[in-house]
Design an enzyme around this catalytic site. Structure first.
Site, PDB file in Angstrom:
ATOM      1  N   PRO A   2      -1.947  -1.533   1.494  1.00 19.17           N
ATOM      2  CG  PRO A   2      -2.038   0.391   0.246  1.00 19.17           C
ATOM      3  CD  PRO A   2      -2.844  -0.441   1.239  1.00 19.17           C
ATOM      4  CD  GLU A   3       0.782  -5.518   5.622  1.00 23.91           C
ATOM      5  OE1 GLU A   3       1.870  -5.777   6.061  1.00 23.91           O
ATOM      6  OE2 GLU A   3      -0.332  -5.914   5.654  1.00 23.91           O
ATOM      7  CE  LYS A  58       2.564  -0.723   7.522  1.00 24.48           C
ATOM      8  NZ  LYS A  58       1.477  -0.933   8.645  1.00 24.48           N
ATOM      9  NE  ARG A 115     -12.297   0.841   3.500  1.00 27.77           N
ATOM     10  CZ  ARG A 115     -11.768  -0.283   4.127  1.00 27.77           C
ATOM     11  NH1 ARG A 115     -11.438  -0.303   5.223  1.00 27.77           N
ATOM     12  NH2 ARG A 115     -11.915  -1.415   3.261  1.00 27.77           N
ATOM     13  NE  ARG A 268      -4.770  -3.008  13.159  1.00 25.74           N
ATOM     14  CZ  ARG A 268      -5.559  -2.056  13.460  1.00 25.74           C
ATOM     15  NH1 ARG A 268      -6.912  -2.425  14.001  1.00 25.74           N
ATOM     16  NH2 ARG A 268      -5.191  -0.928  13.631  1.00 25.74           N
TER      17      ARG A 268
END
Length: 282
Positions: A2-3, A58, A115, A268
């Site tokens: 989710p951004e 976010k 997670r 990243r």
DNA sequence: ATTTGTCCCTGCGGGC
DNA sequence: TGCCCGCAGGGACAAA
């Protein structure tokens, strides 16, 4: 993951369902998910009405009504990688549920998170424990969809920091993650490891335009569903069908046919086209 | 001072 | 078929 567009979509779908309902009870399934702690969370939110659901960066934000003459409260949900917020249909259960808000009218809001990186935070409005006292919240930069182009130009600065690291830095601009950083850089023709200082003003404007276009289109498509993301109704988004860079390493560039490359920037995975996004003159 | 690496957590896919 | 390893990644934190 989710951004900004995914959280915006959740805020809209959740707001339509939950606005006006009272939080009757907090069911704690995973105590480490709630801040400042489960008892403090329950004490802060129970008995309040959800007045609106919004987003900052976010973070999913639930504004709660005043109680006993105080200034109100708010909940911030940080979904991190795999967090989900669902409106549960009657009798329905979810996997990996960490907390359930029982609302008036028999409605239930589930916070699930495979997670377990995500978290829910409760704050009183005003005073020393206001959300503004949360260092992470206070450090957030401007929203990319409402900030001015000249501010974006200025915030990239003239230093050696790589442009993708700056896009991912929530204090520079808030809400962009790995997916939309790669997509915007591809559309602007800027390689992820380009130093901000060597990006001329017109390229900065092109990047800003690309960021806004990508985020706006992603919101219109209800976000990107790679694996875990769903909106508050459990529906997937569709923007993953429009990816031109993210996850396309080794595949042909959709613009020129060149094989897409992968590098690591700011820890990243970053995908780019070596022809459309030429190497910076470092 | 900037920037990189590690950790958190779990499922999944690739390789053998 | 089954196991092992690495990867995914936002942000806190430690370290170079």
């Amino acid at each position: 993951m989710p951004e900004l567009p995914e959280v915006e979509t959740i805020a809209r779908t959740l707001g339509a369902e939950a606005t006006g309902r009272e939080i009757l009870r907090v069911e704690v399934r995973d105590p480490v998910a709630l801040f400042p702690d489960p008892a403090g969370f329950q004490a802060l939110v129970t008995g309040r009405r959800i007045e609106s659901v919004g987003r900052r960066a976010k973070l999913l934000l639930l504004d709660l009504s005043p109680l006993g003459g105080d200034g109100g409260a708010r909940i911030a949900v940080h979904l991190r990688m795999t967090g989900r917020v669902f409106v549960l249909a009657p009798g329905m259960e979810t996997d990996r549920t960490r907390a359930v808000l029982h609302l008036s009218g028999g409605q239930r809001l589930a916070f699930a998170d495979l997670r377990r990186f995500g978290s829910m935070h409760a704050f009183p409005v005003g005073g020393s424990a206001d959300i503004a006292s949360w260092p992470f919240y206070a450090s957030l930069g401007p929203e990319p969809l409402t900030m001015a182009a000249d501010e974006f130009r200025a915030r990239l600065g003239q230093g050696r920091a790589r442009v993708k690291a700056l896009l991912l830095d929530q204090s520079v601009v808030a809400g962009i993650g790995n997916i939309y950083a790669d997509e915007a850089l591809f559309r602007a023709g800027i390689r992820p490891d380009t130093s901000a200082g060597q990006i001329p003003p017109d390229k900065r404007d092109a990047l800003f335009t690309a960021i806004q276009a990508v985020l706006t289109q992603a919101i219109a498509e209800n976000g990107s569903s790679i694996r875990d993301y769903r909106d508050a109704h459990g529906h997937a988004g569709a923007f993953q069908n429009h990816f031109r860079a993210y996850g396309r390493g080794g595949q042909a560039c959709l613009a020129c046919g060149e094989t897409m490359c992968v590098m690591r920037v700011a820890g990243r995975t970053s995908t780019y086209c070596p022809r459309c996004q030429p190497a910076p003159k470092n």
